[in-house]
Design an enzyme around this catalytic site. Structure first.
Site, PDB file in Angstrom:
ATOM      1  N   GLY A   1       8.645  -7.864  -2.423  1.00 16.58           N
ATOM      2  CA  GLY A   1       7.462  -8.363  -3.104  1.00 16.58           C
ATOM      3  C   GLY A   1       7.756  -8.889  -4.492  1.00 16.58           C
ATOM      4  O   GLY A   1       7.051  -9.773  -4.989  1.00 16.58           O
TER       5      GLY A   1
ATOM      6  N   GLU B   1      12.957  -6.680   3.571  1.00 15.07           N
ATOM      7  CA  GLU B   1      11.928  -5.996   4.355  1.00 15.07           C
ATOM      8  C   GLU B   1      12.379  -5.638   5.770  1.00 15.07           C
ATOM      9  O   GLU B   1      11.914  -4.658   6.341  1.00 15.07           O
ATOM     10  CB  GLU B   1      10.665  -6.870   4.438  1.00 15.07           C
ATOM     11  CG  GLU B   1       9.897  -7.016   3.137  1.00 15.07           C
ATOM     12  CD  GLU B   1      10.365  -8.180   2.284  1.00 15.07           C
ATOM     13  OE1 GLU B   1       9.644  -8.552   1.342  1.00 15.07           O
ATOM     14  OE2 GLU B   1      11.475  -8.715   2.553  1.00 15.07           O
TER      15      GLU B   1
END
Length: 271
Positions: free
Chosen positions: A121, A144
């Site tokens: 993020g 991720e």
């Protein structure tokens, strides 16, 4: 006249996870979760969005700098916050949408000053900004896949547009191939690389240059560049030409061209 580099105003707005201040026509937002390496969570994004919205609607501000610490811009999402959520709830509540909503509609330019880790993020947050400057020790990545999931705030889309399909695939599918600052510059992900201790200062310098221009033209130029990613060439050229023509309805266009013809510095009124 006092140089506004020396005049720093700390924002009176109370936030828990960010710090805000202004220097002249530039606002600075600093992520401030040092113990969590600025891990991104919903509360943090609500604060970022609130500050961005206030500065976007403040006529005394012309540009924004978004930064973190020298150790981490943002080391990723707060996994503890999301690990037990379920699909139905995430879908119904449009989970992560609020991470991108305010930056996506900002009219004023936002310069990211990225030191240290910008992972997951954090990398996505940097890519939402209009210009990215990196410190020499910055690291960009999308890990991720190592958590059994994929990027959800623009990583598969913005990274691919920035570095190309092959490198984006390598980074996202392995979860272990990151870009250091100079690699990120080579790929075009960042505009410039600076020593860590000078990074924020250099970002503020650029933001001040932008904020000194006519605000309407700056916002139109940002809108036109962003449409290059959305429109085909013919439509993009048409869009650009219409905005160019529209600048001739502004006071700043008259002032800018009169100043150029008269060999003097323009005095923009941002109208």
């Amino acid at each position: 006249m006092v140089d506004d580099m020396l005049v720093v105003t700390t924002d009176a707005q109370a936030y828990k996870m960010i710090l805000t201040e202004t220097q002249g026509r530039v606002a600075i937002i600093t992520l401030n979760r040092p113990k969590a390496l600025n891990a991104l969570c919903s509360e943090l994004f609500h604060e970022i969005n609130d500050a961005l919205a206030r500065f976007d609607n403040d006529s005394s501000i012309g540009a924004v700098v978004l930064t973190g610490s020298e150790r981490a811009f943002a080391a990723g999402a707060d996994i503890k916050e999301m690990k037990d959520t379920e699909f139905i709830g995430n879908y119904k509540n449009n989970f992560l949408a609020h991470w991108t909503e305010q930056l996506g509609r900002m009219r004023k330019p936002v310069v990211a000053a990225v030191n240290g880790y910008a992972l997951g993020g954090g990398c996505e947050l940097a890519m939402m900004c209009d210009i990215i400057y990196a410190g020499e020790k910055a690291v960009f990545g999308q890990p991720e896949i190592n958590l059994g999931t994929i990027p959800g705030a623009g990583g598969t889309q913005r990274l691919t547009r920035a570095v190309g399909k092959s490198k984006a695939m390598e980074m996202i599918l392995t979860g272990s191939v990151n870009l250091d600052a100079m690699e990120a510059k080579t790929y075009g992900l960042v505009s410039a690389v600076f020593p860590p201790e000078l990074l924020v200062e250099e970002a503020i310098k650029t933001a001040k240059k932008i904020a000194a221009k006519g605000a309407v033209s700056v916002q139109m130029a940002k809108e036109a560049v962003n449409q290059a990613y959305e429109l085909n060439l013919s439509s993009g050229l048409h869009f650009e030409r219409r905005l160019f023509q529209a600048t001739f309805a502004t006071k700043d266009q008259k002032e800018g061209m009169d100043a150029f013809a008269g060999k003097r510095k323009p005095n923009y009124v941002h109208e």
